[in-house]
Write a protein that holds these residues in place. Structure first.
Motif, PDB file in Angstrom:
ATOM      1  N   ILE A  33       0.875  -1.186   0.000  1.00 32.99           N
ATOM      2  CA  ILE A  33       0.000   0.000   0.000  1.00 32.99           C
ATOM      3  C   ILE A  33       0.905   1.226   0.000  1.00 32.99           C
ATOM      4  CG2 ILE A  33      -1.898   1.178   1.204  1.00 32.99           C
ATOM      5  CD1 ILE A  33      -2.187  -1.458   2.908  1.00 32.99           C
ATOM      6  N   LEU A  34       0.577   2.175  -0.859  1.00 32.39           N
ATOM      7  CA  LEU A  34       1.425   3.370  -0.977  1.00 32.39           C
ATOM      8  C   LEU A  34       0.593   4.616  -0.739  1.00 32.39           C
ATOM      9  CD1 LEU A  34       4.360   4.152  -2.101  1.00 32.39           C
ATOM     10  CD2 LEU A  34       3.124   4.726  -4.202  1.00 32.39           C
ATOM     11  N   ASP A  35       1.051   5.483   0.124  1.00 29.55           N
ATOM     12  CA  ASP A  35       0.363   6.767   0.347  1.00 29.55           C
ATOM     13  C   ASP A  35       1.372   7.755   0.915  1.00 29.55           C
ATOM     14  OD1 ASP A  35      -1.395   8.915   1.389  1.00 29.55           O
ATOM     15  OD2 ASP A  35      -3.013   7.492   1.047  1.00 29.55           O
ATOM     16  N   CYS A 257      -6.432   6.574  -5.583  1.00 26.84           N
ATOM     17  CA  CYS A 257      -6.007   7.773  -4.848  1.00 26.84           C
ATOM     18  C   CYS A 257      -7.018   8.911  -4.996  1.00 26.84           C
ATOM     19  CB  CYS A 257      -4.587   8.191  -5.180  1.00 26.84           C
ATOM     20  SG  CYS A 257      -4.105   8.100  -6.864  1.00 26.84           S
ATOM     21  N   GLY A 258      -8.298   8.527  -4.979  1.00 26.39           N
ATOM     22  CA  GLY A 258      -9.364   9.507  -4.877  1.00 26.39           C
ATOM     23  C   GLY A 258      -9.259  10.595  -5.911  1.00 26.39           C
ATOM     24  N   ALA A 259      -9.393  11.845  -5.472  1.00 28.11           N
ATOM     25  CA  ALA A 259      -9.407  12.994  -6.384  1.00 28.11           C
ATOM     26  C   ALA A 259      -8.075  13.199  -7.101  1.00 28.11           C
ATOM     27  CB  ALA A 259      -9.798  14.250  -5.613  1.00 28.11           C
ATOM     28  N   ARG A 356     -12.693  22.334  12.062  1.00 28.50           N
ATOM     29  CA  ARG A 356     -13.136  22.610  10.694  1.00 28.50           C
ATOM     30  C   ARG A 356     -12.265  21.810   9.735  1.00 28.50           C
ATOM     31  NH1 ARG A 356     -14.043  27.389  13.313  1.00 28.50           N
ATOM     32  NH2 ARG A 356     -15.945  28.523  12.724  1.00 28.50           N
ATOM     33  N   TRP A 357     -12.888  21.255   8.691  1.00 27.40           N
ATOM     34  CA  TRP A 357     -12.146  20.412   7.740  1.00 27.40           C
ATOM     35  C   TRP A 357     -12.663  20.640   6.331  1.00 27.40           C
ATOM     36  CZ3 TRP A 357     -14.141  16.569   4.546  1.00 27.40           C
ATOM     37  CH2 TRP A 357     -13.212  15.723   3.921  1.00 27.40           C
ATOM     38  N   GLN A 358     -11.761  20.572   5.377  1.00 28.73           N
ATOM     39  CA  GLN A 358     -12.162  20.628   3.960  1.00 28.73           C
ATOM     40  C   GLN A 358     -11.499  19.463   3.228  1.00 28.73           C
ATOM     41  OE1 GLN A 358      -9.911  21.872   1.069  1.00 28.73           O
ATOM     42  NE2 GLN A 358     -11.565  21.054  -0.181  1.00 28.73           N
TER      43      GLN A 358
HETATM   44  C1  FAD Z   1     -18.007  16.484   3.067  1.00 26.90           C
HETATM   45  C2  FAD Z   1     -18.093  15.066   2.563  1.00 26.90           C
HETATM   46  C3  FAD Z   1     -19.103  14.233   3.041  1.00 26.90           C
HETATM   47  C4  FAD Z   1     -19.199  12.911   2.581  1.00 26.90           C
HETATM   48  N1  FAD Z   1     -20.119  12.082   3.150  1.00 26.90           N
HETATM   49  C5  FAD Z   1     -20.152  10.767   2.779  1.00 26.90           C
HETATM   50  C6  FAD Z   1     -21.012   9.854   3.445  1.00 26.90           C
HETATM   51  O1  FAD Z   1     -21.704  10.232   4.395  1.00 26.90           O
HETATM   52  N2  FAD Z   1     -21.038   8.561   3.035  1.00 26.90           N
HETATM   53  C7  FAD Z   1     -20.256   8.118   1.975  1.00 26.90           C
HETATM   54  O2  FAD Z   1     -20.368   6.950   1.611  1.00 26.90           O
HETATM   55  N3  FAD Z   1     -19.377   8.947   1.356  1.00 26.90           N
HETATM   56  C8  FAD Z   1     -19.312  10.254   1.739  1.00 26.90           C
HETATM   57  N4  FAD Z   1     -18.423  11.108   1.144  1.00 26.90           N
HETATM   58  C9  FAD Z   1     -17.595  10.608   0.042  1.00 26.90           C
HETATM   59  C10 FAD Z   1     -16.408   9.767   0.510  1.00 26.90           C
HETATM   60  O3  FAD Z   1     -15.777  10.381   1.611  1.00 26.90           O
HETATM   61  C11 FAD Z   1     -15.404   9.601  -0.635  1.00 26.90           C
HETATM   62  O4  FAD Z   1     -16.064   9.128  -1.795  1.00 26.90           O
HETATM   63  C12 FAD Z   1     -14.322   8.604  -0.262  1.00 26.90           C
HETATM   64  O5  FAD Z   1     -13.722   8.957   0.964  1.00 26.90           O
HETATM   65  C13 FAD Z   1     -13.256   8.506  -1.345  1.00 26.90           C
HETATM   66  O6  FAD Z   1     -12.299   7.589  -0.883  1.00 26.90           O
HETATM   67  P1  FAD Z   1     -10.957   7.340  -1.672  1.00 26.90           P
HETATM   68  O7  FAD Z   1     -10.230   6.267  -0.954  1.00 26.90           O
HETATM   69  O8  FAD Z   1     -11.261   7.145  -3.121  1.00 26.90           O
HETATM   70  O9  FAD Z   1     -10.168   8.748  -1.614  1.00 26.90           O
HETATM   71  P2  FAD Z   1      -9.485   9.484  -0.378  1.00 26.90           P
HETATM   72  O10 FAD Z   1     -10.152   9.157   0.881  1.00 26.90           O
HETATM   73  O11 FAD Z   1      -9.378  10.924  -0.733  1.00 26.90           O
HETATM   74  O12 FAD Z   1      -8.048   8.846  -0.290  1.00 26.90           O
HETATM   75  C14 FAD Z   1      -7.105   9.009  -1.319  1.00 26.90           C
HETATM   76  C15 FAD Z   1      -5.719   8.744  -0.742  1.00 26.90           C
HETATM   77  O13 FAD Z   1      -4.799   8.704  -1.839  1.00 26.90           O
HETATM   78  C16 FAD Z   1      -3.606   9.333  -1.429  1.00 26.90           C
HETATM   79  N5  FAD Z   1      -2.884   9.765  -2.638  1.00 26.90           N
HETATM   80  C17 FAD Z   1      -3.101  10.864  -3.396  1.00 26.90           C
HETATM   81  N6  FAD Z   1      -2.248  10.881  -4.434  1.00 26.90           N
HETATM   82  C18 FAD Z   1      -1.479   9.765  -4.320  1.00 26.90           C
HETATM   83  C19 FAD Z   1      -0.425   9.214  -5.106  1.00 26.90           C
HETATM   84  N7  FAD Z   1       0.011   9.811  -6.243  1.00 26.90           N
HETATM   85  N8  FAD Z   1       0.171   8.065  -4.680  1.00 26.90           N
HETATM   86  C20 FAD Z   1      -0.260   7.433  -3.553  1.00 26.90           C
HETATM   87  N9  FAD Z   1      -1.278   7.904  -2.804  1.00 26.90           N
HETATM   88  C21 FAD Z   1      -1.878   9.053  -3.184  1.00 26.90           C
HETATM   89  C22 FAD Z   1      -4.061  10.469  -0.543  1.00 26.90           C
HETATM   90  O14 FAD Z   1      -3.004  10.880   0.332  1.00 26.90           O
HETATM   91  C23 FAD Z   1      -5.236   9.832   0.204  1.00 26.90           C
HETATM   92  O15 FAD Z   1      -4.833   9.272   1.427  1.00 26.90           O
HETATM   93  C24 FAD Z   1     -18.284  12.426   1.583  1.00 26.90           C
HETATM   94  C25 FAD Z   1     -17.260  13.260   1.131  1.00 26.90           C
HETATM   95  C26 FAD Z   1     -17.140  14.565   1.622  1.00 26.90           C
HETATM   96  C27 FAD Z   1     -15.996  15.431   1.154  1.00 26.90           C
END
Ligand code: FAD
Length: 424
Positions: A33-35, A257-259, A356-358
């Motif tokens: 796992i890489l992060d 890696c989400g967004a 507070r978080w964004q």
């Molecule tokens: C305000 C808010 C409320 C929400 N409420 C809900 C809810 O109630 N229920 C629900 O189901 N969903 C909810 N969501 C949506 C949910 O949180 C997201 O869809 C989910 O967390 C996405 O997960 P992820 O693992 O894809 O991305 P993330 O959680 O963003 O994780 C991505 C990871 O990738 C890492 N990364 C980035 N670039 C790289 C790289 N090049 N190499 C290695 N690692 C990297 C980052 O450091 C991060 O740790 C909400 C979202 C928000 C913002």
């Protein structure tokens, strides 16, 4: 125990990467796992979300008639959805697809049907996962409440509620008394409720992700701190992952890696329209007794959730550049709404502290995640773009990815989530 076979790099340790890593070690893969950040840390959407595990989350944000509201989103900075004017030229193509995706109810129905398969049994899956890593208390199965001011405002949403019911979402209507009983302290202006008995919530999303990654490590995965930058693909097969901490030999990779996934996806042949729907939360510490069941007041479009760290209000959709600095006025909107919704919190001294978080929801324009093999290399699998539903849909996503990498077809139809839908 690994089968000594494939070595899979899971890129990103948010909820999608964490559940995927665990699913892969459990089918005998060697996993790294890489992060660059801490698993479950504040950099991830998985830390700050609303913690809802809602069977109702099958409805995309884009619905018929949305285009009429876009000018209002540009002008009204206090609403639940806003667009930063400066980002509009860059966002326009994504926005166009977003509006088109919800242009007709037939399109919304197709997305709802697809998301229903992804959310099927999600609460059971989360409960089993949390138990399997020794943290059953992180998943609370107390149901969820959607609160309305009156029956009329509920009826204005009747199309989406009947769509949900057609996909098996069970609901109980709450009278004003039943609503107050289940959500004591809720403003008396809310006089109508919908209770989802199958709904659940996570008591601490950040801790949950951390515990899942720890669980994967205990079961044999390796955790590396670093950022993936590219792939070493030779004759169509993956032989390594390039990272800012060096090269990693591997013969499979999952982009989770989400967004931040779009650049990597593009490198393996899939330019995906991925934007950040930026969201916010405020989490208050208080001595005021708050309800044990999460509530979504329908006018504020925010999730109000009892979590380990306090009472959390999360929501807001801010369309702007992913890396723009937070506009804390959006968190203040949530705080004000929280005090209106729970009047006891408005009493001076009732709130001891506010976090507070964004963060960034990784969002495709059609509200469906991208799950499938990449175009240029079958060894690289996409698992990102979960928008508003990444927490609830993570376990099923993880199972599907493990099936794909094992060459099994699995029981989830992945065609609605295919990266190919964005290919011209
Ligand atoms: C305000 C808010 C409320 C929400 N409420 C809900 C809810 O109630 N229920 C629900 O189901 N969903 C909810 N969501 C949506 C949910 O949180 C997201 O869809 C989910 O967390 C996405 O997960 P992820 O693992 O894809 O991305 P993330 O959680 O963003 O994780 C991505 C990871 O990738 C890492 N990364 C980035 N670039 C790289 C790289 N090049 N190499 C290695 N690692 C990297 C980052 O450091 C991060 O740790 C909400 C979202 C928000 C913002």
């Amino acid at each position: 125990m690994t089968d000594g076979g494939r070595h899979i790099a899971v890129i990103g340790a948010g909820i999608i990467g964490a559940t995927t890593a665990l699913a892969l070690v459990r089918v005998g893969r060697r996993v790294t796992i890489l992060d660059p950040g801490q698993p479950g840390g504040v950099q991830a959407a998985s830390y700050g979300n609303g913690a809802f595990l809602s069977p109702a989350s099958i409805i995309p944000v884009s619905l018929p008639g949305l285009w009429k509201k876009v000018p209002g989103f540009l002008l009204d900075s206090n609403g639940p959805l806003t667009i930063r004017l400066a980002s509009l030229p860059r966002l326009a193509p994504w926005l166009w697809r977003f509006v088109r995706a919800g242009e007709t109810w037939a399109r919304v129905e197709r997305t709802a049907a697809a998301l229903a398969t992804l959310l099927d049994g999600a609460q059971d899956r989360h409960a089993a996962l949390a138990t399997s890593i020794g943290q059953p208390e992180l998943i609370k199965r107390k149901g969820l409440i959607y609160a309305y001011h009156d029956r009329r405002s509920f009826e204005a949403d009747s199309t989406v509620w009947s769509l949900r019911q057609r996909h098996g979402v069970r609901l109980d209507i709450l009278s004003v008394d039943a609503l107050q009983e289940r959500a004591p302290g809720l403003s008396s202006t809310y006089r109508f409720g919908v209770f989802l008995p199958d709904g659940a919530h996570c008591h601490s999303p950040g801790d949950y992700v951390r515990a899942l990654v720890d669980g994967a490590v205990v079961e044999g995965a390796e955790l590396l701190q670093g950022r993936a930058t590219g792939f070493d693909v030779r004759q169509g097969r993956l032989v390594g992952l390039l990272t800012d901490a060096g090269r990693l030999d591997c013969d499979g990779a999952v982009i989770a890696c989400g967004a931040h996934s779009a650049d990597l996806a593009c490198q393996v042949g899939d330019p995906i329209p991925l934007e950040s729907e930026r969201g916010y939360h405020v989490e208050v510490k208080t001595d005021v007794a708050m309800p044990e069941i999460p509530v979504m007041p329908q006018d504020g479009k925010m999730a109000n959730t009892p979590t380990q760290g306090g009472f959390r209000a999360s929501g807001q959709v801010e369309l702007a550049s992913r890396d723009a600095s937070p506009d804390w006025r959006r968190a203040d909107i949530l705080l004000r709404a929280l005090k209106v919704t729970w009047p006891a919190l408005a009493v001076p001294g009732a709130i001891q502290s506010v976090e507070r978080w964004q963060g960034n929801r990784p969002s495709t324009p059609d509200g469906r995640p991208v799950i499938g093999r990449s175009r240029a290399c079958a060894d690289v699998v996409h698992a990102f773009g979960h928008g508003h539903i990444g927490l609830v849909s993570a376990p099923r996503t993880a199972e599907a990815v493990a099936d794909l990498l094992a060459g099994r077809s699995g029981d989830l139809d992945l065609s609605p989530f295919s990266p190919a839908r964005f290919r011209r």
